[in-house]
Design a protein around this motif. Sequence first.
Motif, short mmCIF file in Angstrom:
data_model
loop_
_atom_site.label_atom_id
_atom_site.label_comp_id
_atom_site.label_asym_id
_atom_site.label_seq_id
_atom_site.Cartn_x
_atom_site.Cartn_y
_atom_site.Cartn_z
N GLY A 154 0.80 -1.22 0.00
CA GLY A 154 0.00 0.00 0.00
C GLY A 154 0.84 1.27 0.00
N LEU A 155 2.13 1.14 -0.36
CA LEU A 155 3.01 2.32 -0.41
C LEU A 155 2.98 2.98 -1.79
CD1 LEU A 155 6.14 0.83 1.43
CD2 LEU A 155 4.32 2.25 2.40
N THR A 156 2.54 2.23 -2.80
CA THR A 156 2.42 2.73 -4.16
C THR A 156 1.02 2.41 -4.66
OG1 THR A 156 4.78 2.48 -4.67
CG2 THR A 156 3.29 2.47 -6.53
N GLY A 157 0.38 3.37 -5.31
CA GLY A 157 -0.98 3.16 -5.80
C GLY A 157 -1.06 2.17 -6.95
N VAL A 158 -2.21 1.55 -7.11
CA VAL A 158 -2.46 0.61 -8.21
C VAL A 158 -3.12 1.39 -9.35
CG1 VAL A 158 -3.72 -1.48 -8.87
CG2 VAL A 158 -2.74 -1.29 -6.57
N THR A 159 -2.53 1.31 -10.54
CA THR A 159 -3.08 2.03 -11.70
C THR A 159 -4.34 1.34 -12.20
OG1 THR A 159 -0.83 2.66 -12.33
CG2 THR A 159 -2.54 2.95 -14.00
N GLU A 160 -4.30 0.02 -12.22
CA GLU A 160 -5.42 -0.78 -12.73
C GLU A 160 -5.42 -2.13 -12.03
OE1 GLU A 160 -6.49 -2.63 -17.03
OE2 GLU A 160 -5.40 -0.73 -17.08
N GLY A 161 -6.60 -2.75 -11.94
CA GLY A 161 -6.69 -4.06 -11.29
C GLY A 161 -7.09 -3.93 -9.82
N GLU A 162 -7.25 -5.07 -9.17
CA GLU A 162 -7.73 -5.07 -7.79
C GLU A 162 -6.92 -6.01 -6.91
OE1 GLU A 162 -12.43 -4.06 -7.85
OE2 GLU A 162 -11.88 -6.01 -8.71
N ILE A 163 -6.78 -5.62 -5.63
CA ILE A 163 -6.12 -6.47 -4.64
C ILE A 163 -7.15 -6.81 -3.56
CG2 ILE A 163 -4.34 -6.54 -2.84
CD1 ILE A 163 -2.59 -4.76 -4.64
N PHE A 164 -7.20 -8.09 -3.19
CA PHE A 164 -8.12 -8.57 -2.16
C PHE A 164 -7.31 -9.04 -0.97
CE2 PHE A 164 -10.14 -8.97 -6.24
CZ PHE A 164 -11.46 -8.60 -6.03
N PHE A 165 -7.71 -8.60 0.22
CA PHE A 165 -7.03 -8.98 1.46
C PHE A 165 -8.00 -9.77 2.32
CE2 PHE A 165 -5.82 -7.58 5.92
CZ PHE A 165 -4.71 -8.41 6.01
N GLN A 166 -7.63 -11.02 2.64
CA GLN A 166 -8.48 -11.93 3.43
C GLN A 166 -9.89 -12.03 2.85
OE1 GLN A 166 -7.68 -10.21 7.39
NE2 GLN A 166 -6.52 -12.07 7.84
N GLY A 167 -9.93 -12.16 1.52
CA GLY A 167 -11.21 -12.42 0.85
C GLY A 167 -12.03 -11.19 0.51
N ARG A 168 -11.61 -10.01 0.95
CA ARG A 168 -12.37 -8.78 0.66
C ARG A 168 -11.53 -7.80 -0.15
NH1 ARG A 168 -15.15 -7.24 6.48
NH2 ARG A 168 -16.38 -9.16 6.73
N ARG A 169 -12.20 -7.02 -0.97
CA ARG A 169 -11.49 -6.00 -1.74
C ARG A 169 -10.79 -5.05 -0.78
NH1 ARG A 169 -15.35 -4.74 -4.65
NH2 ARG A 169 -14.83 -5.66 -6.65
N ARG A 170 -9.50 -4.85 -1.00
CA ARG A 170 -8.71 -4.02 -0.09
C ARG A 170 -9.15 -2.57 -0.16
NH1 ARG A 170 -2.27 -3.23 -1.07
NH2 ARG A 170 -3.05 -1.82 -2.67
N ASP A 171 -9.33 -1.98 1.01
CA ASP A 171 -9.70 -0.57 1.09
C ASP A 171 -8.70 0.14 2.00
OD1 ASP A 171 -10.81 1.93 1.32
OD2 ASP A 171 -12.65 1.28 2.35
N ILE A 172 -7.81 0.92 1.38
CA ILE A 172 -6.82 1.69 2.16
C ILE A 172 -6.91 3.17 1.78
CG2 ILE A 172 -5.21 -0.21 2.64
CD1 ILE A 172 -3.59 0.69 0.18
N GLY A 173 -8.16 3.60 1.61
CA GLY A 173 -8.41 4.95 1.12
C GLY A 173 -8.19 6.06 2.13
N SER A 174 -7.98 5.73 3.40
CA SER A 174 -7.73 6.76 4.42
C SER A 174 -6.54 6.33 5.27
CB SER A 174 -8.96 6.96 5.32
OG SER A 174 -9.14 5.80 6.12
N THR A 175 -5.95 7.27 5.99
CA THR A 175 -4.81 6.96 6.87
C THR A 175 -5.20 5.92 7.91
OG1 THR A 175 -4.01 9.21 6.57
CG2 THR A 175 -3.08 7.98 8.41
N LYS A 176 -6.40 6.04 8.46
CA LYS A 176 -6.87 5.10 9.47
C LYS A 176 -6.97 3.68 8.89
CE LYS A 176 -10.59 4.34 12.79
NZ LYS A 176 -11.94 4.75 13.25
#
Length: 270
Positions: A60-82
């Motif tokens: 999550g240190l570099t943004g993804v231009t295209e495609g999706e990453i799933f973490f533990q079965g769910r679409r990864r959401d790292i849209g905020s600092t929290k």
Amino acid sequence: MGDNRAECLRGKGVTKVFGMGNKKTVAVDHVDFDFREGEIVSIVGESGSGKTTLSKMLLGLTGVTEGEIFFQGRRRDIGSTKKKREYWKGIQAIFQDPFSSYNMFGKIDTVLLDCIRMRHKGKLPYEEKFKMMEEACRFVNLEFKELTNKYPFELSGGQMQRLMIARIFLLKPKILLADEPTSMIDACSRSTILDMLLKLRDEVKMTVIFITHDIGLAYYISDKVYIMERGRFVESGSAQDCILHPKAAYTRRLISDVPKIYEEWDLSTV
């Protein structure tokens, strides 16, 4: 081998493009991957293959231009600092250069206490934290009483690497990303570090992802191997299949570049 294990990290069409127009560089080009709980995975490629860019996207240190990453079965959401901080509880890294991994003006106690605070939100009495720091140091064959009040620059490279693993022992993430973690230390320390990482994997069912150019290392430690060339996976599968029965010409070349003690070394490609 790991198909019946829980899904840990998965990617579909993951792509990273730097620049625009004529200056556009596709560093990672529509890669798919599937890492499972407790697996040891190696992503193998030469410098410039895109493996380090991919590792930064996984962290999550570099943004993804295209495609999706799933973490533990769910679409990864790292849209905020929290959300990013929450994600980092589950995925951590150790890097090639231990000297650049620490704030050299922060004491070792602070490094370890920060890990405890991140995992337990700082609600523990100091005596308990002290025991945890002692245990973490003991796990990596260091004595906390010899480290307390010292700064990272007072340690050797091998001790710094072991301290990084002590941090991981305290954090207990689901995934550990190890980017060439043994390339800057001697052979004896290298085998010690690898043993510690494998022991850690067994202890907390951690998925360990090695980012490496060393196909020999990948063969000996991995359940699954991904061979990366110019931003793409040209081959993937079990270590046995990929390395003993390679299909891609690039994989065969990586294997042929490993010097063998019983053959005359071909230096024409160097």
